[in-house]
Write a protein that holds these residues in place. Sequence first.
Motif, PDB file in Angstrom:
ATOM      1  N   SER A 216       0.817  -1.221   0.000  1.00  0.00           N
ATOM      2  CA  SER A 216       0.000   0.000   0.000  1.00  0.00           C
ATOM      3  C   SER A 216       0.849   1.269   0.000  1.00  0.00           C
ATOM      4  O   SER A 216       1.923   1.313   0.597  1.00  0.00           O
ATOM      5  N   LYS A 239      -3.206  -1.709  -2.686  1.00  0.00           N
ATOM      6  CA  LYS A 239      -4.061  -0.532  -2.653  1.00  0.00           C
ATOM      7  C   LYS A 239      -3.240   0.758  -2.604  1.00  0.00           C
ATOM      8  O   LYS A 239      -2.117   0.782  -2.106  1.00  0.00           O
ATOM      9  N   ASP A 240      -3.811   1.793  -3.163  1.00  0.00           N
ATOM     10  CA  ASP A 240      -3.225   3.134  -3.102  1.00  0.00           C
ATOM     11  C   ASP A 240      -1.801   3.174  -3.648  1.00  0.00           C
ATOM     12  O   ASP A 240      -0.948   3.898  -3.125  1.00  0.00           O
ATOM     13  N   VAL A 241      -1.523   2.394  -4.695  1.00  0.00           N
ATOM     14  CA  VAL A 241      -0.188   2.414  -5.286  1.00  0.00           C
ATOM     15  C   VAL A 241      -0.223   3.203  -6.595  1.00  0.00           C
ATOM     16  O   VAL A 241      -1.274   3.390  -7.210  1.00  0.00           O
ATOM     17  N   ASN A 242       0.941   3.640  -7.015  1.00  0.00           N
ATOM     18  CA  ASN A 242       1.099   4.351  -8.274  1.00  0.00           C
ATOM     19  C   ASN A 242       2.192   3.646  -9.066  1.00  0.00           C
ATOM     20  O   ASN A 242       3.328   3.523  -8.593  1.00  0.00           O
ATOM     21  N   SER A 268      -5.912   2.621  -7.215  1.00  0.00           N
ATOM     22  CA  SER A 268      -4.536   2.822  -7.673  1.00  0.00           C
ATOM     23  C   SER A 268      -4.517   3.434  -9.068  1.00  0.00           C
ATOM     24  O   SER A 268      -5.477   3.321  -9.840  1.00  0.00           O
TER      25      SER A 268
END
Length: 454
Positions: A216, A239-242, A268
Amino acid sequence: MASASNALRVFFILAVVSAVCTAKRTGAKTGDSAAALAASGGAAAPEGAAKAAGGSGTFDISKLGATSDGKTDSTKAVQDAWTSACGATGSATVLIRKGDYLVGPLNFSGPCKGAITIQLDGNLLGSNDLAKYTASWIEVSHVDNIVITGSGTLDGQGTAVYTKTKTDTVKAMPNVRAMLTLIIIFILRTGRDSRVRVRDAMQTLVLFYVTNGTVSGIKLLNSKFFHINIDASKNITVKDVNITAPGDVENTDGVHVGESSKVSITNSTIGTGDDCVSVGPGSNGVMVNSIICGPGQGISIGCLGRYKDEKDVKDVTVRDCVLKKTTNGVRIKSYEDAESVLTASHLTFENIRMDEVANPIIIDQYFCPQKVCPGKQSNSSHVVVKDVTFRNITGTSSTPQAISLLCSQSQPCSGVSLIDVNVEYAGKNNKTKAVCNNAKGTAKGSAEALACLA
């Protein structure tokens, strides 16, 4: 002459290595000794690790010799921190402070004595000394209860090895030396586990036989191959990755899932030169939710049928996603000369917004990237596709053909639903259209031009 000479060298290396591997397969599998050592309590903590931990259960790579200049090799410090954390009683943290740390391959293997957190606040830079690699860059294997989180970046530094071919197609790791490395890795690792394929080589982050894992908040940049590969694992959350790589570099998939269950990929932003998310054979209970995808090749189930003994894919849901100017939208793809007999079923794509996407909706049972597929002549398929729902798919297509359901005559797609599908061609002088070949199902509430199942 140079090409012929290289071919002979490849043949010679393959022959030698194959002979060695045949002998190795009769003995212990590669990696078994490491796993056994960890199971028996793990290796002794590296010198200075206790001081680095300070009794808090946190192992700071900076206190174990890591240098944050982006040039000095800090591989040993990071590996030592993992070894100490894995062997610690109770929960432990590997701390990577802000800064740039150059590291080669890292093997985070278990089993561990407690839950592990890798707090990535700095940036790990992948070494471009390809001779150092015998597998992926960072591999987490046989670990239960791990969290990888923080504001930092895993930078594969792949741009240094991306090279254009004669047709200006860019591929990850295209040079001769790199390809030989891949071949040798494949042969060596096949002896360890038949599940491991060439595609595992030099990926940025692999979760292999991981249970209860979370990735994350972090960023992944310019992988030399896939960015994240979730393989033979269960209860995994990303989750919430770029994730970012050049849009013209193939084989840089954002997140790939294979032979895994109960996987969630959510909230993401992914832009690469290949699939933003791909779900491979043997996967079930996969949720892909709230993804912004582009550039790239869209969100895919497949390829299916590439190897022998592949397992079914079922219960995959892709919802609430936005695709921007990708070369494909949502698709299911299987090889027309598939090596395996398998079924892909209970697949749902819903609430998807297309923004000038080419080929927004695809089922392709004739996938053949190398253009040499004997199955095409016999019109045969070993992959069954059934119970597929496309619901509330809206937006614009950059190609007139917004829907392509290209199913096999011998294995027609069944139970396909097109519900509230309204995608319009964004160009001029052409109309939006759909093609449905050997696809059985229903269309409801969709644009008249797209209701090809009616």
